[in-house]
Every structure is written in C-alpha cells, then in structure tokens.
Design an enzyme around this catalytic site. Structure first.
Site, PDB file in Angstrom:
ATOM      1  N   CYS A  30     -10.175  31.324  -5.537  1.00 53.60           N
ATOM      2  CA  CYS A  30     -10.281  29.967  -5.085  1.00 53.60           C
ATOM      3  C   CYS A  30      -9.434  29.673  -3.810  1.00 53.60           C
ATOM      4  CB  CYS A  30      -9.679  29.328  -6.318  1.00 53.60           C
ATOM      5  SG  CYS A  30      -9.494  27.562  -6.015  1.00 53.60           S
ATOM      6  N   CYS A  74      -6.032  27.509  -5.697  1.00 50.73           N
ATOM      7  CA  CYS A  74      -5.107  27.711  -6.577  1.00 50.73           C
ATOM      8  C   CYS A  74      -4.811  29.149  -6.743  1.00 50.73           C
ATOM      9  CB  CYS A  74      -5.762  27.536  -8.036  1.00 50.73           C
ATOM     10  SG  CYS A  74      -6.904  25.773  -7.815  1.00 50.73           S
ATOM     11  N   HIS A  90      -4.537  31.735 -10.791  1.00 51.52           N
ATOM     12  CA  HIS A  90      -5.267  32.915 -10.968  1.00 51.52           C
ATOM     13  C   HIS A  90      -4.699  33.997 -11.265  1.00 51.52           C
ATOM     14  CE1 HIS A  90      -9.104  30.960 -11.626  1.00 51.52           C
ATOM     15  NE2 HIS A  90      -9.066  30.365 -10.589  1.00 51.52           N
TER      16      HIS A  90
END
Lengths: 574, 163
Positions: A63, A66, A70
């Site tokens: 992503c 983010c 993760h």
C-alpha cells in the site's frame, strides 16, 4: 423500486479503485447500493514459499499509504506463530510508530481527502479576510495564524492557483453544489488550514526515520525493533534524537488541538443533518491495539478489542481472531474460487484463487445477484461488521473506558446531539478526529514510557533467541493484528519447514467495502448508502461524503492498475 | 515549520517510484538501484526509494534545485520504450501515467501549492509490458534498462551541473 442507477467509478480521493453503484428510488433516496473493488492484487500468492522473517518487507509494499501497519501486522503474525516475546522497548517503539502514522494519516484524510466534501474551495474566493480572521479567533483562540493579512495572503494564493487553471488537487469536486453549506469565510479558513496541514504532515513522520532508520519504508524486525538506543552515544538513538521526537509530538498536539478539532466542530455544526444519514450496519468490530502489557493481553490495550452488534452500546462482545469459527471469508459475490463445498474459510485456511466471471470492461453495470467484486466477504460470526475509528471509539466508549468518554461526551454536548448521532456519516468523521485527540495524548505518554524505561537501564530493543529457523517448530500458525487508520487489520500466517505455507491479509477496507454475503446481507459501505437522499444524481456529492467518511483504501484490498489508469472520475447516471 | 535539518540537503533528488510487487511497475526502483552506485560519494545528489508513496514523499522535496523521477511510464506506446520528460512539472502526461497509487502528479501539485516543488523536475521511465502481481521485470523492460540507465545518468549529469 429503483428508477435510476448512479455509477461512480472510480471513486476519487481514495487509494485504489472502488466502484459504487447506487439505485435511486423515485423519492430521490438511495434504495440499494453495491460496492465493488474492480482490480485484483493477490499479495498472498507472492508470499508463498518465502522466509517468514522477510514477509513484513513485502507486505509494507502493498500500500502507498499504510506501509507501517502492514509491516507491524506481519511481524506480529510471525512472532505469534513462533511464540516470540518482544522486549518492552520494542512494544513502546512500535506504539509510537503506530500512533505517529495514525495521527498523520487522520489529519491528512480530514484536510486533504474528506474536507473537500464539505468545504467549497471556490466559494472561499469570495470570503472577507477580516471576517475570516474573527471566525478563526473565535473557534481557536490559541492558534497563532489568524490575522486578516494572513487570510488575505491565502486568498491571493488560492486565486492565483485557480486562475492558473491547474486546479490539480482541487479538481474532481462539485464546486457550487447546493449541498455545500459553509459560509465563504469558513471555507477560506478551511482552505488556509488545508495548506497548514499540508506543510505540517511531512514533519511528524520524521519520527519514523528516527526509529525505523529510514522512511518512507521504515525497518521492522521479527523479535523487536532494529534500532540501537544509547542516550549518550553518537552511533545510536541518543537523547538529542529523542528530544526531536518530543518536539514533533508537541507540534502534532498543537495541530490537532488548535486546528483539526476546532475546524471539525465548526464544520460539523453546519452539517448536523448528516448525524442522521449514513449509519449503515450498526455492527462494529476492533482487534484493539497499543499494548501496555504485551500483545497477548488485549485487556491492557489502549484500544480495547471487541464487537458491538445492532448499535447496542450496553454490551461489548468478546472476539477471538484465532478461533476458526468466528472470522470467515465468503466468496459468493467475489471473483474467486473456493474448494468445492466450502462456503466460507477462516484466513488460516484461506485460498486466493482468482476467477473473473464479471462482464467485459467497459461495462454499464454489475449484477448484484452474481459475483461483482475483487474483494472477498469477511464476516464475524456471520455478521457484516464496520471497522475503523468509529468502531474503535464505540468499543472504547461501550467498554466504559473513561478516556473515551472524556473526549466523546463534550463533543456531543457541544453539538447538542444525542449519543445515537454517532451512528452516522458525521459520527464516523467526528470519531476520527476524537481518536486523533486521544492519539496525540497517548503519543506523548508512550514517549514518556520509553524515556522512563531507558532511564531505568533497560536498553533492549530486540529478542533474537528464536531468530534461526532451526529453533522453530516444524509447523506453526500465527495471527498478527493492528488497528490501521482505516480499521482492524489482520495477517494470518502458516509456517511450515521454515517457509510460508499460506498467508492471508484481511484488510480494513475488505470489511467495509465487502460485497454481499451468501444471504444477501450488505457490506458496510452498501448499508451506509441506503437511505441517503441525493439532490442531483449527476453530482452525487452525498455518496462521496459517506464513502469518504470510511476513509477507503482499496490499494491493499485489491490491485490498482488498469488499462484505464489515466481515466479521471466518472459518474454515469442511468 | 522548516528547521535546520532541512537545510544542507543535496541540491538534486533522485526519486524512484513504483511497486515492487507488480512486475514492471517496479522498474523505477531497479533504475534507482543501478544508478546510485555511480554517485555514491557525490554530495550533490540524494537517492530515495519512494515506493508507491504519494504525499508522504513531500518531506524530501523542499530546498532542492532539481528532481529526477524514475518510474514506469505508461503512455500506451511499445513496451520497453524509454520515455524522457525533461520538464515533468508542466507535462500533463505525468498525471496518472504511473501504475501505482502514489500519484506523482498529486505530489508535485501539493508541493507547488506550498511553494516547495523543485524548480526543475525531469522524469525518465520505461513503458511497462506487464504490471500484474509478481516480482521481477519482464524481458522487454529488462532489455531496455541499459538505455534508460544511460539516459537517466546523462539527465542527472545536467541537473547536477546546470548550464
């Protein structure tokens, strides 16, 4: 029944590709809706056979927003599988990095993605700078930049920007739409703060560089954090670096308390009708986060773990993501195949086998009775659940945590709305702000915890006792979690012979943007859109308000790139 | 809120963009990796792996004279074509031509709005062949790397020593 179908594809000012189809009744109110992730990613397939200690580095590339969440969920899943306990400092540093990301992300979401649903940028050009200054001084007396000259300058900057024809980041909005209710001065104030937030947001994440060694892809480590701390050394995180962290937290606190919260309340006071729109499911779920006594003791998390069903704030239900009967993903309306006879699978048994059966793009509409999304349909004990800031605030509030009541109750009083107003689009947007208020307080407390622990002589940041695969069991399963800005994020790993046998990530937007389940039950976005009045189907700003209130991030829920990658937002009404 | 740490940055930034998990989409990061060793001791240039980040890259832009972006650029031409945009700030093509969510044009627009965009922004990239899930570049893009690398090196040379 539905007389018109509004298609918004892709929804703009979000990450990733999301398509919304809303069926509008003759009364101008949305009667039914479909949410579809239109691109496939399939990170799980890439991870198979890899070293579980490396998984975080791949997952943080899923992503564009983010990275840290993760990575965090990934290392926790491996540590859980291998029963690795991390040192206290590692938990605190992870908490600091987690909160840093949450605070920064929420401020950016409010000003740079969501505010434009409520603030008419073009209207700001007709504002009186002097009246704007008075407004700002009234709502936030301690914020220093509120002189008429300052607002004159902002107005001139905006004027030049608009006249240059490069609306750029302000493009794709419905300027002049009658649904915009703010006076010109409030619009100008919000635009000024949009710019201030834009300048500030890049400061706070320097905290990630301090602890993660680098940004925008900070380093994580299975077993702890890969940073050496020595208050007096030049070759480690020393007191000078830590003082910078403290200063950045103080700045964040000022931005949140003097800019974000006053703006949020001022804007909300003009849109109180949205406290009765967009509630949706009324089911909320959190994995919880910010451990104070280790990840195995959720009862000591700052964000408690639990579930609320049917808007019942009188009861927080216990939730166990490792119980294979609780969280299960269906694919009845998704473009995936499951083994024969398996209607739903727990993520440890999860299968990611794409099988596109939808219409050939470009298509006019999707069929709600068939498969229509690249997102799976996760359910908790069979219930569709909403995740995110509202879920976290409600679970905290309903758990009786005083800290939560202390930020929620004054806002309800100030806006003169009952607690039921929280079950709405406005409630979702407000909850994000209130959570940020808690976030900056907690950030400072976590910082102080770190300093106290260091001063007590504990410098350990990593536990490498079980680093070597030879020390692992032949087979193990683990669950890692975090409360990403958008909501509960879970990674489930199955390790066999030192390699990843299976890996599944169930991301927040999969919960919120999920398609229907086998029983026809709606996902959170779909449910939230039903009942929303739309004034002008050609300009469905109302749909954007509710969808943006969830802060969608489809990037990790599905793949992002298509042959139409250049296409700007498109709204089609049929 | 700029402070002392923001000064003294290298005047030229080389920003690699792309998603390592989407095959050719990661070509910008591969170019970055190959270009960096030639300038490793050069204080005039800093290399950053931007991944798929958008606004989160804003901290790297202030106080630079120039920036070179390395990226997959999908203009719809033959896969493996090397693209060179000497002035990416005013080329509308930089809008949404990359395959990942971190939108370079949004980053440039935001930086421009707060007056922190480098004066010169150049872009060197390769037309992708396949951006589906997977690690590693396709053959056609792989074989274009030397040409793109030479172009990137020459471009960086002129950015470091503007005429």
């Amino acid at each position: 029944m539905a007389s018109k179908r509004i298609v918004v594809d892709p929804v703009t000012r979000i990450e990733g590709h999301l398509r919304i189809e809303a069926m509008l009744g003759d009364d101008g109110v949305i009667a039914d809706a479909m949410s579809s992730g239109t691109m496939w990613r399939g990170i799980e397939v890439i991870l198979k056979g890899r070293d579980p200690r490396d998984a975080w580095a791949f997952t943080q590339r899923i992503c564009g927003v983010c990275t840290t969440v993760h990575a965090l969920a990934s290392i926790r899943s491996v540590e859980n599988a291998l029963s690795i306990k991390v040192p206290k400092n590692a938990d605190i540093i992870r908490n600091i990095m987690f909160l840093t990301q949450m605070v920064q992300d929420h401020v950016v979401h409010f000003y740079h993605l969501h505010a434009l649903d409520w603030v008419d940028v073009v209207s700001a050009l007709s504002a009186d700078p002097k009246a704007t200054a008075e407004l700002n001084q009234a709502i936030s007396p301690s914020w220093p930049m509120s002189s008429p000259g300052y607002f004159s300058d902002v107005k001139a900057t905006l004027q030049r920007f608009v006249e240059s024809g490069q609306l750029g980041i302000f493009a794709n909005a419905y300027w002049g739409h009658p649904a915009y209710k703010l006076p010109a001065e409030a619009n100008l104030m919000a635009v000024a703060h949009y710019l201030e937030a834009l300048k500030w947001q890049k400061e706070l994440v320097k905290i990630h560089t301090v602890f993660g060694g680098k940004n925008p892809h900070p380093n994580y480590l299975v077993g702890g954090m890969p940073c050496a701390i020595d208050l007096d050394s030049d070759n480690a995180i020393n007191i000078e670096r830590l003082n910078m962290v403290k200063r950045l937290i103080q700045e964040a606190k000022a931005i949140v308390e003097q800019l974000y919260i006053p703006d949020l309340l001022a804007i909300a006071s003009f849109y109180k009708d949205w406290a009765g729109i967009g509630g949706g499911l009324g089911n909320y779920m959190t994995y919880g986060d910010i451990p104070q006594a280790g990840v195995d003791r959720p009862e000591h998390f700052r964000f408690p773990r639990g579930a609320i069903l049917g808007k019942n704030l009188g009861e927080v239900l216990p939730l166990d993501p490792t119980d294979t009967t609780q969280i299960r993903e269906e694919v009845s309306h998704s473009w995936y195949d499951y083994p024969a006879g398996e209607p739903a699978l727990h993520p440890w048994e999860g299968v990611t086998e794409p099988n596109y059966t939808g219409p050939k793009p470009p298509y006019k509409q999707l069929d709600e009775n068939a498969a229509y999304s690249w997102l799976k349909t996760p359910r908790w004990r069979g219930n569709a659940m909403e995740v995110g800031p509202l879920a976290r605030m409600l679970v905290g509030y309903a758990s009786g945590r005083e800290e939560f009541k202390a930020v929620v109750d004054p806002v309800l009083a100030k806006l003169e709305v009952p607690a039921t107003a929280l079950f709405s689009t406005l409630g979702r947007t407000a909850a994000r702000g209130l959570e940020t208020q808690l976030g900056v307080q907690w950030l400072m407390e976590e910082y102080e915890n770190l300093i106290a622990n260091l001063k007590a002589g504990d410098y350990a940041t990593a536990n490498t006792d079980l680093w070597e695969p030879s020390s692992w069991p032949r087979e193990a399963k683990g669950f890692g979690f975090t409360e990403a800005p958008r909501g509960a994020l879970g990674h489930w790993v199955h390790i066999k012979d030192g390699k990843i046998e299976n890996y599944q990530a169930v991301v927040p937007s999969t919960w919120n943007a999920s398609p229907r389940d086998a029983d026809g039950g709606h996902g959170a976005y779909e449910a939230a859109l039903v009942g929303t009045p739309v004034a002008d189907p050609e300009k469905p700003v109302e749909i954007l308000r509710t969808i943006h209130s969830f802060d969608p991030c489809l990037a990790c829920a599905s793949h992002v790139f298509g042959p139409d990658g250049r296409k700007l937002a498109e709204v089609v009404v049929r | 809120m700029a402070d002392q740490r923001d000064h003294g940055v290298a005047p030229v930034l080389v920003l690699g963009l792309g998603n390592l998990l989407l095959k050719d989409d990661g070509v910008g990061l591969e170019l970055l990796k190959r270009l960096e060793p030639d300038f490793v001791d050069d204080p005039r240039v800093e290399f950053v792996d931007g991944g798929t980040q958008g606004l989160a890259l804003a901290p790297y832009l202030p106080n630079r004279c120039a920036m070179l972006i390395l990226d997959a650029v999908a203009l719809g031409t033959e896969p493996g074509d090397v693209h060179h945009l000497p002035d990416a700030r005013s080329t509308p093509a930089t809008r949404s031509t990359t395959a990942h969510e971190g939108n370079a044009s949004e980053l440039l627009a935001a930086a421009t709005l707060i007056g922190e965009c480098p004066e010169t922004v150049a872009l060197v990239g390769i037309e992708p062949d396949d951006v589906s899930t997977g690690i590693g570049l396709t053959e056609r893009v792989q074989s274009a790397l030397p040409r793109a690398l030479k172009l990137a090196k020459d471009t960086l040379g002129t950015l470091i020593q503007p005429e």
